[in-house]
Enzyme design. Structure first.
Site, mmCIF file in Angstrom:
data_model
loop_
_atom_site.group_PDB
_atom_site.id
_atom_site.type_symbol
_atom_site.label_atom_id
_atom_site.label_comp_id
_atom_site.label_asym_id
_atom_site.label_seq_id
_atom_site.Cartn_x
_atom_site.Cartn_y
_atom_site.Cartn_z
ATOM 1 N N GLY A 56 -54.805 -3.329 -10.760
ATOM 2 C CA GLY A 56 -54.489 -2.757 -9.458
ATOM 3 C C GLY A 56 -54.417 -3.794 -8.357
ATOM 4 N N THR A 57 -54.288 -5.068 -8.739
ATOM 5 C CA THR A 57 -54.243 -6.149 -7.740
ATOM 6 C C THR A 57 -53.119 -5.935 -6.734
ATOM 7 O OG1 THR A 57 -55.188 -7.746 -9.292
ATOM 8 C CG2 THR A 57 -53.959 -8.641 -7.429
ATOM 9 N N HIS B 294 -56.575 -11.789 8.581
ATOM 10 C CA HIS B 294 -55.931 -12.318 7.380
ATOM 11 C C HIS B 294 -56.155 -11.352 6.206
ATOM 12 C CE1 HIS B 294 -55.087 -14.971 3.969
ATOM 13 N NE2 HIS B 294 -54.386 -15.718 4.825
ATOM 14 N N PRO B 295 -55.099 -11.085 5.422
ATOM 15 C CA PRO B 295 -55.252 -10.121 4.331
ATOM 16 C C PRO B 295 -56.365 -10.461 3.340
ATOM 17 C CG PRO B 295 -52.942 -10.647 4.675
ATOM 18 C CD PRO B 295 -53.729 -11.586 5.533
ATOM 19 N N ASN B 296 -56.450 -11.740 2.990
ATOM 20 C CA ASN B 296 -57.452 -12.148 1.995
ATOM 21 C C ASN B 296 -58.774 -12.549 2.629
ATOM 22 O OD1 ASN B 296 -54.594 -12.835 0.848
ATOM 23 N ND2 ASN B 296 -55.911 -12.637 -0.954
ATOM 24 N N SER C 269 -59.897 -7.408 -6.220
ATOM 25 C CA SER C 269 -59.184 -6.254 -6.765
ATOM 26 C C SER C 269 -59.961 -5.648 -7.925
ATOM 27 C CB SER C 269 -57.790 -6.668 -7.264
ATOM 28 O OG SER C 269 -57.018 -7.192 -6.214
ATOM 29 N N ASN C 270 -60.672 -6.511 -8.665
ATOM 30 C CA ASN C 270 -61.358 -6.064 -9.877
ATOM 31 C C ASN C 270 -62.534 -5.136 -9.601
ATOM 32 O OD1 ASN C 270 -59.535 -7.758 -11.034
ATOM 33 N ND2 ASN C 270 -61.013 -9.279 -11.740
ATOM 34 N N HIS D 196 -59.740 36.456 -36.317
ATOM 35 C CA HIS D 196 -58.618 36.006 -37.159
ATOM 36 C C HIS D 196 -57.317 36.743 -36.805
ATOM 37 C CE1 HIS D 196 -61.406 33.915 -39.952
ATOM 38 N NE2 HIS D 196 -62.209 34.939 -39.687
ATOM 39 N N SER E 249 -36.417 38.368 -17.000
ATOM 40 C CA SER E 249 -35.261 37.930 -17.775
ATOM 41 C C SER E 249 -34.016 38.027 -16.922
ATOM 42 C CB SER E 249 -35.099 38.801 -19.030
ATOM 43 O OG SER E 249 -33.888 38.520 -19.700
ATOM 44 N N LYS F 291 -37.903 43.549 -17.576
ATOM 45 C CA LYS F 291 -38.842 42.761 -18.368
ATOM 46 C C LYS F 291 -39.871 42.097 -17.456
ATOM 47 C CE LYS F 291 -38.600 39.837 -22.486
ATOM 48 N NZ LYS F 291 -39.515 38.735 -22.200
ATOM 49 N N VAL F 292 -41.133 42.180 -17.840
ATOM 50 C CA VAL F 292 -42.218 41.522 -17.104
ATOM 51 C C VAL F 292 -42.827 40.460 -18.012
ATOM 52 C CG1 VAL F 292 -44.451 41.812 -15.978
ATOM 53 C CG2 VAL F 292 -42.723 43.621 -15.803
ATOM 54 N N GLU G 174 -48.423 31.446 -18.544
ATOM 55 C CA GLU G 174 -47.580 30.407 -19.133
ATOM 56 C C GLU G 174 -47.700 29.100 -18.358
ATOM 57 O OE1 GLU G 174 -43.706 32.157 -19.225
ATOM 58 O OE2 GLU G 174 -44.178 33.475 -20.922
#
Length: 440
Positions: free
Chosen positions: A82-83, A102-104, A113-114, A161, A291, A297-298, A304
């Site tokens: 995910g870096t 600064h981003p880093n 990231s880890n 069954h 349908s 038809k129901v 589903e």
């Protein structure tokens, strides 16, 4: 749209034109929450200039609140840590924070990231389960319990069954369904303390290199206070960094819920089959034309949907299981996949459970004519004769009734069973209640 991201995000967009599907938005927003809390804590610890820390925190808060969801274009199928998404967050927040951010060096201070990306995934899943899935399951459980009470006196044929079995009540069946949902909810809840264990503070490999020793605990406390979620330290930093067992466990619990919902939905489909050539014990709500060619038809459209959703969740779990096995040494590299599938499973089960409760279960009605007919016709009621005339004689009666198509009582009389015994033994309500119909 003004692009707030920078070069690393641009490279990732170019490198991963895979699915057109981004990282789940809850993960994006939790990256914002983590970055905001991290900036505040780094400011408190004196590692970050207070003014810069405040600007970063405010920018991260905007990401966390969803104001910049459109600034995260990286495909979910990307580098396995995910870096790319972590850098995407760093760059967007740095741009929003303005000069000197600064981003880093600043936004990502004390992080890797880890440890950040999996922490965001865990917390996004935890948040969505607590705020969405568990309440939805409670709604479905309540709807099923309501029908269990409503149908408590309606005797019908039991089935094992897919064959006729001794009578039960429709309420007993729905009570079982409610319990399935309740047990599933409890299974999911049981995973949350471990899902809330995050690797934050481990940085690259679990050693905590380049982070203050108080950083992780302070960030966790800040986020827990803000969200009221149970956010925990890892059981061991290397376990938390190298494996994603918490995600696998949670997905497994979701799979059980999916299995339960499939059973419940299919039972309702079976009992609603007909109206003349099926079981027809339940009348399902008519939501739309069943349908395009067959008038009147129901169809069981909501059950589903539930079955389809459940199949997808089970498939997601299979991929998450495979992903969980890819924790080589100090890092799992299937985290984006696991994030995608787990968050999708949570969202699907949440919406499907509410739909099932509101648009199907709440509107179910019992067809008393058919439940009574099936209760009377099930030859398995002869089981109650065992204590009066013995298993072998009862078997002979059942076989003859089956071949002839005649009522059980008529055949039993011809075999010498008197009406008093039949009335005592074949009291369907007592049989369904599990009460003894043995000779007194």
């Amino acid at each position: 749209m003004q692009e707030l991201w920078g070069g690393e995000t641009r490279k990732a967009v170019e490198n991963f034109p895979v699915s057109g599907e981004g990282v789940p938005i809850p993960v994006v927003r939790w990256l914002g929450r983590i970055k905001g809390a991290a900036a505040r804590v780094n400011g408190e610890l004196g590692r970050l200039d207070t003014e810069v820390a405040n600007r970063i925190a405010n920018a991260a808060d905007a990401v966390a609140s969803g104001e910049h969801d459109d600034q995260f274009p990286v495909d979910v199928f990307q580098t396995g840590s995910g870096t790319s998404s972590n850098m995407n967050a760093n760059e967007v927040i740095a741009t929003l924070a303005g000069d000197a951010a600064h981003p880093n060096d600043h936004v990502n201070m004390g992080q890797s990231s880890n440890d950040v990306f999996p922490s965001a995934v865990h917390l996004a899943a935890l948040d969505e389960i607590v705020s969405s899935l568990l309440p939805a399951l409670e709604v479905l459980e309540g709807a099923l319990e309501g029908k269990a009470k409503e149908f408590s006196d309606i005797v019908k044929a039991g089935r094992t069954h897919l064959m006729d079995a001794v009578p039960v009540t429709l309420g007993q069946e729905f009570s079982g369904y409610a319990a399935q949902v309740r047990e599933g909810r409890l299974r999911v809840e049981a995973t949350l303390p471990r899902l809330g264990q995050i690797p934050l503070g481990g940085t690259a490999t679990g050693t905590g290199l380049n982070t203050h020793p108080e950083f992780a605990s302070r960030v966790r406390a800040l986020m827990a206070a803000d969200t009221k979620l149970e956010i925990n330290p890892p059981a061991d930093p290397f376990e938390a960094q190298g494996s994603r067992d918490g995600l696998v466990e949670t997905s497994g619990a979701l799979k059980v819920v999916a299995v339960s919902l499939t059973k419940i939905a299919n039972d309702i489909r079976w009992m609603g089959s007909g109206p003349r050539a099926g079981l027809a014990e339940l009348l399902l709500p008519e939501l739309q034309k069943g349908s395009s060619i067959m008038p009147g038809k129901v169809n069981p459209v909501i059950p589903e949907v539930v079955v389809q959703v459940s199949a997808q969740v089970i498939g997601n779990d299979t991929a998450i299981t495979a992903g969980g096995m890819q924790g080589n040494f100090e890092l799992n590299v299937m985290i984006p996949l696991m994030a995608r599938n787990l968050l999708q499973s949570v969202a699907l089960l949440s919406s499907a459970s509410r739909l099932f409760a509101d648009k199907c279960v709440a509107g179910l009605e019992a067809n008393l004519e058919m439940t009574n007919r099936h209760a009377e016709n099930t030859l398995a009621s002869a089981t109650a004769l065992n204590l009066h005339i013995g298993y072998d004689k009862a078997s002979d009666i059942v076989k003859e009734a089956t071949v002839s198509g005649r009522p059980l009582r008529d055949v039993a009389r011809e075999h010498g069973v008197d009406d008093a015994t039949l009335d005592e033994a074949l009291d369907l309500r007592k049989i369904a209640a599990g009460e003894s119909t043995a000779p007194k």
